[in-house]
Design a protein around this motif. Structure first.
Motif, PDB file in Angstrom:
ATOM      1  N   ALA A   1       0.821  -1.216   0.000  1.00 53.47           N
ATOM      2  CA  ALA A   1       0.000   0.000   0.000  1.00 53.47           C
ATOM      3  C   ALA A   1       0.849   1.258   0.000  1.00 53.47           C
ATOM      4  N   LEU A   2       2.166   1.107   0.065  1.00 54.04           N
ATOM      5  CA  LEU A   2       3.103   2.211  -0.069  1.00 54.04           C
ATOM      6  C   LEU A   2       4.428   1.610  -0.517  1.00 54.04           C
ATOM      7  N   PRO A   3       5.313   2.400  -1.117  1.00 59.34           N
ATOM      8  CA  PRO A   3       6.620   1.865  -1.527  1.00 59.34           C
ATOM      9  C   PRO A   3       7.524   1.701  -0.307  1.00 59.34           C
ATOM     10  N   LEU A   4       7.279   0.671   0.459  1.00 59.85           N
ATOM     11  CA  LEU A   4       7.966   0.453   1.732  1.00 59.85           C
ATOM     12  C   LEU A   4       9.434   0.095   1.490  1.00 59.85           C
ATOM     13  N   ARG A   5      10.315   0.762   2.202  1.00 59.39           N
ATOM     14  CA  ARG A   5      11.742   0.440   2.100  1.00 59.39           C
ATOM     15  C   ARG A   5      12.078  -0.709   3.032  1.00 59.39           C
ATOM     16  N   ALA A   6      13.232  -1.309   2.780  1.00 54.22           N
ATOM     17  CA  ALA A   6      13.611  -2.506   3.531  1.00 54.22           C
ATOM     18  C   ALA A   6      13.742  -2.250   5.019  1.00 54.22           C
ATOM     19  N   SER A   7      14.041  -1.031   5.416  1.00 50.89           N
ATOM     20  CA  SER A   7      14.243  -0.732   6.840  1.00 50.89           C
ATOM     21  C   SER A   7      13.022  -0.111   7.504  1.00 50.89           C
ATOM     22  N   ASP A   8      11.890  -0.040   6.772  1.00 48.45           N
ATOM     23  CA  ASP A   8      10.665   0.518   7.334  1.00 48.45           C
ATOM     24  C   ASP A   8       9.799  -0.576   7.941  1.00 48.45           C
ATOM     25  N   ALA A   9       8.987  -0.196   8.920  1.00 48.37           N
ATOM     26  CA  ALA A   9       8.079  -1.141   9.573  1.00 48.37           C
ATOM     27  C   ALA A   9       6.661  -0.595   9.543  1.00 48.37           C
ATOM     28  N   ILE A  10       5.694  -1.486   9.360  1.00 45.21           N
ATOM     29  CA  ILE A  10       4.277  -1.150   9.477  1.00 45.21           C
ATOM     30  C   ILE A  10       3.749  -1.815  10.741  1.00 45.21           C
ATOM     31  N   VAL A  11       3.081  -1.051  11.579  1.00 44.00           N
ATOM     32  CA  VAL A  11       2.431  -1.590  12.767  1.00 44.00           C
ATOM     33  C   VAL A  11       0.928  -1.341  12.615  1.00 44.00           C
ATOM     34  N   SER A  12       0.172  -2.413  12.524  1.00 35.35           N
ATOM     35  CA  SER A  12      -1.282  -2.319  12.393  1.00 35.35           C
ATOM     36  C   SER A  12      -1.907  -2.423  13.776  1.00 35.35           C
ATOM     37  N   LEU A  13      -2.630  -1.370  14.169  1.00 35.60           N
ATOM     38  CA  LEU A  13      -3.201  -1.281  15.513  1.00 35.60           C
ATOM     39  C   LEU A  13      -4.716  -1.363  15.430  1.00 35.60           C
ATOM     40  N   GLY A  14      -5.199  -2.560  15.151  1.00 34.43           N
ATOM     41  CA  GLY A  14      -6.629  -2.792  15.103  1.00 34.43           C
ATOM     42  C   GLY A  14      -7.062  -3.659  16.263  1.00 34.43           C
ATOM     43  N   THR A  15      -8.076  -4.488  16.018  1.00 30.75           N
ATOM     44  CA  THR A  15      -8.502  -5.445  17.039  1.00 30.75           C
ATOM     45  C   THR A  15      -7.337  -6.334  17.440  1.00 30.75           C
ATOM     46  N   SER A  16      -6.571  -6.754  16.452  1.00 31.77           N
ATOM     47  CA  SER A  16      -5.323  -7.456  16.698  1.00 31.77           C
ATOM     48  C   SER A  16      -4.169  -6.498  16.401  1.00 31.77           C
ATOM     49  N   THR A  17      -2.957  -6.928  16.694  1.00 35.10           N
ATOM     50  CA  THR A  17      -1.773  -6.129  16.406  1.00 35.10           C
ATOM     51  C   THR A  17      -0.878  -6.914  15.465  1.00 35.10           C
ATOM     52  N   THR A  18      -0.426  -6.269  14.390  1.00 37.71           N
ATOM     53  CA  THR A  18       0.440  -6.923  13.417  1.00 37.71           C
ATOM     54  C   THR A  18       1.623  -6.016  13.122  1.00 37.71           C
ATOM     55  N   PHE A  19       2.801  -6.615  13.028  1.00 36.67           N
ATOM     56  CA  PHE A  19       4.042  -5.913  12.734  1.00 36.67           C
ATOM     57  C   PHE A  19       4.616  -6.492  11.453  1.00 36.67           C
ATOM     58  N   LEU A  20       4.891  -5.644  10.454  1.00 33.42           N
ATOM     59  CA  LEU A  20       5.346  -6.095   9.140  1.00 33.42           C
ATOM     60  C   LEU A  20       6.607  -5.345   8.739  1.00 33.42           C
ATOM     61  N   MET A  21       7.562  -6.085   8.167  1.00 35.62           N
ATOM     62  CA  MET A  21       8.764  -5.456   7.633  1.00 35.62           C
ATOM     63  C   MET A  21       9.253  -6.210   6.413  1.00 35.62           C
ATOM     64  N   ASN A  22       9.863  -5.474   5.464  1.00 30.46           N
ATOM     65  CA  ASN A  22      10.625  -6.084   4.386  1.00 30.46           C
ATOM     66  C   ASN A  22      12.045  -6.336   4.874  1.00 30.46           C
ATOM     67  N   THR A  23      12.670  -7.370   4.353  1.00 33.87           N
ATOM     68  CA  THR A  23      14.052  -7.642   4.743  1.00 33.87           C
ATOM     69  C   THR A  23      14.735  -8.471   3.652  1.00 33.87           C
ATOM     70  N   PRO A  24      16.021  -8.242   3.427  1.00 31.61           N
ATOM     71  CA  PRO A  24      16.752  -9.101   2.493  1.00 31.61           C
ATOM     72  C   PRO A  24      17.227 -10.404   3.128  1.00 31.61           C
ATOM     73  N   HIS A  25      17.029 -10.530   4.446  1.00 33.47           N
ATOM     74  CA  HIS A  25      17.584 -11.670   5.180  1.00 33.47           C
ATOM     75  C   HIS A  25      16.487 -12.656   5.600  1.00 33.47           C
ATOM     76  N   TYR A  26      16.830 -13.924   5.573  1.00 37.15           N
ATOM     77  CA  TYR A  26      15.909 -14.976   6.006  1.00 37.15           C
ATOM     78  C   TYR A  26      16.406 -15.515   7.345  1.00 37.15           C
TER      79      TYR A  26
END
Length: 576
Positions: free
Chosen positions: A293-318
């Motif tokens: 939903a946005l051009p998220l960079r690898a070092s950016d994080a999305i925190v969804s604060l709804g009924t549940s909480t979700t944390f999302l990040m892009n990363t080059p590492h597994y």
């Protein structure tokens, strides 16, 4: 924008609604419609979009209801004045992990749709099982235990598939379906995820599973890029995995998330006037779509604060571990990781409601915010040697950590390095709960993401590892006190931002994916194309400072205290 300029459709098939969004090449939304399952569906006695069998902890949705929703939402697009002949590409997002079981006759019906009739009327009997398990389903504990043991332990399962076994994951669900409904399993010709079900409808044939969404199944070897034979054999109940591979579409998981699957089904051309060359792009999961939903960079994080909480990040590492979900990125060569918590807004609201309302106002958040921001970080009233307050607030059983519902409050004494239960003299309820509940949620995110975030580079390379930006979405993102504490705990050396796309992040991400897939130049990444057209000022506002020297480090010590508090609580837990 010329009148005949291209449009791109993004759909979001979620638990409670089907949403549709049309954007143009400049990423401007031109049409937006939705279908609410509780309010709009006819003939289905659902509540919050699902049916529940409490005796077996099952949560599921009728597939015919989804077909009715697609019929209706296309009609609503038409009533909104949309010219379907302008649509050049379609993609979608589906709630992750859910499975759809097609019969052979159902697939034949999908391929031969009559434009004189709707989807529900023609496909109501297209499935070997008329329901899809929802992500809230908790009927597969036994199957999860088997999956976690099958490769040795849950860490080894996470190493291969990106996650330990979870109730909602498709592999354990297929295992349970096969053993509970052997006849229906035998009559199943193909198994879709919710995302590939959505793509299949518009394609007019079964679409492949998406390269990111396949990571939510506990069946896919993420690093090898193939189905794991041992796990397939477990789900299939036989070392002969060919039948399950056929059901899943063994050779049909394209690495390119923007690949053209084909042109739209002639049914939609005849019935609604779509252009026959309209491209169908793989649909992905709701969480992978959110990060589009946005051009998220690898070092950016999305925190969804709804009924549940979700944390999302892009990363080059597994770097998988059992507390985190790793998946392939839906459009790029790297990965994404995700943390999911059941307790989010509900826990915060319970504390809010325990506080007295402000004078001459019914806005209880005002009191909550005032108390939370006037309380010092982790309750340390004097200096770093003062006692810390750390709590765990779980109105519902939690996933991370895996504990029962309950509330636990602790005092950590730095001078003696001891952790003790709080009492009425050391923790004043409910006032001390206001800041503690928000801190607890963000400390858990920091605890479980700390080995996955990178140190800043360039002028900020002296700073400790943390995200570049924290993007807040969901209802809680509008709360200034929560945003302030998020920056203090999680950092974010460029600050904390609110991403304001309403409730349409998933549908918007899907629409952007369609734009990128159709209009990209050779080798052009999603971030390059969308980033070049995306107007940050239209969607993003800075709402709080991020990294603050001294406070961030103080919370670093509190992370260890939270980890110790969780261990204390887990000592009293027994396996279900």
């Amino acid at each position: 924008m010329p009148e005949r300029a291209p449009l791109y459709l993004g759909f979001d098939l979620s638990t409670q609604q089907l949403k549709g969004l049309a954007v143009n090449s400049d990423l401007k939304a031109e049409h937006e419609v939705k279908f609410d399952f509780d309010a709009d569906a006819k003939g289905f006695n659902v509540k919050k979009g699902v049916l529940i069998n409490d005796a077996e902890h099952e949560v599921f949705a009728p597939l015919a209801m989804w077909l009715q929703a697609i019929d209706t939402i296309l009609q609503r697009f038409k009533e909104d004045g949309m010219d379907f002949s302008r649509v050049h590409g379609i993609s979608g997002a589906g709630m992750q992990h859910g499975s759809v079981y097609w019969s052979e006759t159902g697939i034949q019906a999908l391929e031969c749709l009559d434009d004189a009739f709707g989807l529900e009327e023609q496909l109501v009997n297209a499935f070997s099982h008329p329901y899809s398990p929802n992500w809230q389903d908790a009927s597969t504990q036994n199957q999860c235990d088997i999956f976690d043991r099958h490769l040795g332990n849950e860490q080894l399962l996470a190493d291969i598939t990106g996650s330990k076994a979870h109730h909602r994951f498709t592999g354990p669900q297929i295992l349970r379906f096969r053993t509970k409904y052997p006849g229906k399993y035998e009559n199943t010709s193909r198994i879709c995820l919710v995302s590939s079900f959505l793509a299949s409808i518009f394609l007019g044939r079964i679409a492949p599973i998406d390269i990111s969404d396949v990571g939510g199944m506990n069946l896919w070897d993420i690093r090898a890029g193939v189905w794991n034979e041992q796990l397939l054999a477990l789900a299939a109940g036989s070392s002969d995995t060919l039948d399950l591979k056929r059901k899943l579409g063994a050779a049909d998981v394209p690495n390119d998330g923007g690949v053209l699957l084909g042109r739209i089904s002639p049914y939609f051309v005849r019935r609604y006037g779509f252009d026959q060359w309209c491209a169908i792009i793989p649909s992905t999961g709701d969480n992978p779509s959110t990060i589009l939903a946005l051009p998220l960079r690898a070092s950016d994080a999305i925190v969804s604060l709804g009924t549940s909480t979700t944390f999302l990040m892009n990363t080059p590492h597994y770097r998988p571990n059992p507390a985190v979900h790793f998946m392939n990125h839906p459009t790029s060569a790297g990965y994404m990781f995700m943390l999911c918590y059941k307790n989010g807004g509900l826990a915060r609201e319970q504390v809010r409601d325990s506080l007295p309302p402000p004078p001459n106002s019914s806005n209880r958040w005002q009191t909550f915010n005032d108390v939370a921001t006037s309380t010092p970080p982790i309750g340390q009233t004097f200096d770093l040697a003062s006692d810390m307050r750390v709590g765990l607030f779980f109105p519902r059983p939690e996933i991370v950590p895996n504990v029962r519902a309950g509330t636990w409050r602790f005092i950590y004494k730095p001078k003696t390095n001891t952790l003790v239960p709080a009492d009425d003299t050391t923790w004043h309820q409910p006032q001390d709960d206001a800041r503690a509940i928000v801190e607890s949620q963000f400390l858990s995110l920091r605890l479980r993401s700390r080995d996955l975030v990178e140190s800043p580079t360039g002028p900020n390379e002296h700073l400790p590892p943390q995200p570049r930006r924290i993007y807040l979405v969901g209802g809680g993102s509008r709360n200034a006190a929560i945003a302030k504490i998020a920056g203090e705990v999680l950092g974010g050396w460029e600050g904390v931002y609110r991403l304001d796309v309403g409730e349409n992040a998933c549908a918007l991400g899907a629409a952007y994916k369609a734009v990128w897939a159709v209009e990209r130049k050779s080798g052009q990444s999603f971030e390059e194309l969308i980033g070049g057209r995306w107007r940050e000022e239209d969607f993003v506002a800075k709402v709080a400072e991020g990294y603050q020297e001294g406070i961030f480090e103080r919370y670093g010590a509190a992370v260890e205290v939270l980890a110790s508090a969780e261990k204390e609580v887990l000592k009293g837990e027994t396996s279900p």
